[in-house]
Design a protein around this motif. Structure first.
Motif, PDB file in Angstrom:
ATOM      1  N   SER A  19     -69.223  54.503 -64.796  1.00  0.00           N
ATOM      2  CA  SER A  19     -68.121  54.118 -63.738  1.00  0.00           C
ATOM      3  C   SER A  19     -66.599  54.737 -64.360  1.00  0.00           C
ATOM      4  O   SER A  19     -66.940  55.256 -65.500  1.00  0.00           O
ATOM      5  CB  SER A  19     -68.001  52.252 -64.172  1.00  0.00           C
ATOM      6  N   GLN A  20     -66.195  54.564 -63.633  1.00  0.00           N
ATOM      7  CA  GLN A  20     -64.893  55.099 -63.771  1.00  0.00           C
ATOM      8  C   GLN A  20     -64.053  54.285 -64.905  1.00  0.00           C
ATOM      9  O   GLN A  20     -64.022  55.167 -66.157  1.00  0.00           O
ATOM     10  CB  GLN A  20     -63.844  54.443 -62.955  1.00  0.00           C
TER      11      GLN A  20
ATOM     12  N   ALA B 120     -65.466  62.911 -62.168  1.00  0.00           N
ATOM     13  CA  ALA B 120     -63.909  63.837 -62.793  1.00  0.00           C
ATOM     14  C   ALA B 120     -62.829  64.123 -62.860  1.00  0.00           C
ATOM     15  O   ALA B 120     -63.954  65.822 -62.256  1.00  0.00           O
ATOM     16  CB  ALA B 120     -64.052  63.097 -64.397  1.00  0.00           C
TER      17      ALA B 120
ATOM     18  N   ASP C 254     -58.417  54.632 -65.354  1.00  0.00           N
ATOM     19  CA  ASP C 254     -59.105  55.271 -63.875  1.00  0.00           C
ATOM     20  C   ASP C 254     -58.123  56.980 -64.014  1.00  0.00           C
ATOM     21  O   ASP C 254     -57.684  57.664 -63.858  1.00  0.00           O
ATOM     22  CB  ASP C 254     -58.372  55.732 -62.407  1.00  0.00           C
TER      23      ASP C 254
ATOM     24  N   THR D  26     -66.515  56.143 -68.133  1.00  0.00           N
ATOM     25  CA  THR D  26     -66.084  58.123 -67.376  1.00  0.00           C
ATOM     26  C   THR D  26     -64.428  58.184 -68.464  1.00  0.00           C
ATOM     27  O   THR D  26     -64.176  58.975 -68.972  1.00  0.00           O
ATOM     28  CB  THR D  26     -65.842  58.409 -66.569  1.00  0.00           C
ATOM     29  N   CYS D  27     -63.464  57.737 -68.601  1.00  0.00           N
ATOM     30  CA  CYS D  27     -62.500  57.420 -68.869  1.00  0.00           C
ATOM     31  C   CYS D  27     -62.510  57.615 -69.820  1.00  0.00           C
ATOM     32  O   CYS D  27     -61.889  57.584 -70.962  1.00  0.00           O
ATOM     33  CB  CYS D  27     -60.824  56.778 -68.217  1.00  0.00           C
TER      34      CYS D  27
ATOM     35  N   CYS E 171     -60.088  59.798 -62.796  1.00  0.00           N
ATOM     36  CA  CYS E 171     -61.010  59.296 -62.698  1.00  0.00           C
ATOM     37  C   CYS E 171     -61.340  58.336 -61.217  1.00  0.00           C
ATOM     38  O   CYS E 171     -61.302  57.515 -61.428  1.00  0.00           O
ATOM     39  CB  CYS E 171     -62.659  58.011 -63.863  1.00  0.00           C
ATOM     40  N   ALA E 172     -61.825  59.103 -60.316  1.00  0.00           N
ATOM     41  CA  ALA E 172     -63.257  58.505 -59.130  1.00  0.00           C
ATOM     42  C   ALA E 172     -64.209  57.742 -58.830  1.00  0.00           C
ATOM     43  O   ALA E 172     -64.713  58.390 -59.104  1.00  0.00           O
ATOM     44  CB  ALA E 172     -61.936  59.484 -57.924  1.00  0.00           C
ATOM     45  N   ARG E 173     -64.079  56.898 -57.774  1.00  0.00           N
ATOM     46  CA  ARG E 173     -65.076  56.574 -57.906  1.00  0.00           C
ATOM     47  C   ARG E 173     -66.332  57.199 -56.761  1.00  0.00           C
ATOM     48  O   ARG E 173     -65.265  57.633 -56.102  1.00  0.00           O
ATOM     49  CB  ARG E 173     -65.460  55.355 -57.417  1.00  0.00           C
TER      50      ARG E 173
ATOM     51  N   THR F  42     -69.672  58.950 -60.954  1.00  0.00           N
ATOM     52  CA  THR F  42     -67.811  58.540 -60.730  1.00  0.00           C
ATOM     53  C   THR F  42     -67.536  60.456 -60.939  1.00  0.00           C
ATOM     54  O   THR F  42     -67.700  61.099 -62.202  1.00  0.00           O
ATOM     55  CB  THR F  42     -67.371  57.897 -61.923  1.00  0.00           C
TER      56      THR F  42
END
Length: 207
Positions: A49-50, A109, A74, A53-54, A98-100, A107
């Motif tokens: 997920s965002q 990156a 994000d 990942t972040c 971070c974008a879905r 996600t």
């Protein structure tokens, strides 16, 4: 008719006139190195997920000594200082967005690192004294102070730099918890009916 010839010759005459007057025409900036032909240097896809990942990007920056300046679901940003020479100072600011993904299962990156280079310069300071109506009087005493002056700024585009960073993010991603199915206890075997049951005589009771 000579109008087309005059129209085509006018820019040349204008340039010659500026050169004769000692005025240099503005030079156009060339952006030839920016070809927009790579979509993999600054991007990487992760099956998370965002927020995950972040968070992995934040931990990756912290593990390498970066000072995290921004962190949310994000966006993550961090800064680190280097000193490659005695009078040279370098700062690298790394930002991750971070974008879905459109599919919703992963996600993307987006990472970008900005490198600022500073050089140590001496700044001369002259002393001045105010003298009534005469104003300020400069004295022949001066002092020099050392100051860092920004001399260059550049976005890092080396693929190996981002490959190592994305690999570190992948290491900090928390794997999804494996859902274990509870195992039912083994059933007890049913009593066998092949062997006939023998009757047990009762012992006489005491009167």
């Amino acid at each position: 008719m000579r109008l087309p010839f005059l129209r085509s010759a006018f820019p040349l005459l204008f340039t010659l006139l500026l050169a004769a007057c000692g005025v240099t025409p503005p030079r156009q900036v060339s952006y030839d190195p920016e070809e927009f032909d790579s979509t993999t240097t600054h991007t990487r896809s992760f099956r998370a997920s965002q927020a995950e990942t972040c968070e992995a990007a934040r931990r990756a920056l912290l593990s390498q000594g970066y000072l995290v300046t921004a962190a949310n679901g994000d966006l993550v940003a961090g800064r680190k200082s280097f000193q490659p020479a005695n009078e040279v100072h370098v700062e690298v600011e790394l930002r991750v967005v971070c974008a879905r993904d459109s599919g919703g299962a992963s996600t993307i990156a987006f990472a970008s690192a900005l490198q600022d280079r500073y050089s140590l310069k001496k700044v001369n300071n002259s002393a001045s004294v105010g003298v009534g109506a005469l104003g300020s009087l400069s004295l022949p005493f001066s002092s020099s102070d050392d100051a860092l002056v920004k001399v260059a700024s550049e976005t890092l585009t080396e693929e190996r730099f981002y490959d190592r960073f994305f690999a570190l993010i992948d290491r900090f991603l928390v794997p999804e918890a494996v859902q274990s199915t509870p195992v039912a206890p083994p059933a007890l075997p049913a009593p066998s009916t092949d062997t006939p049951l023998r009757s047990v005589p009762l012992s006489p009771s005491r009167g």
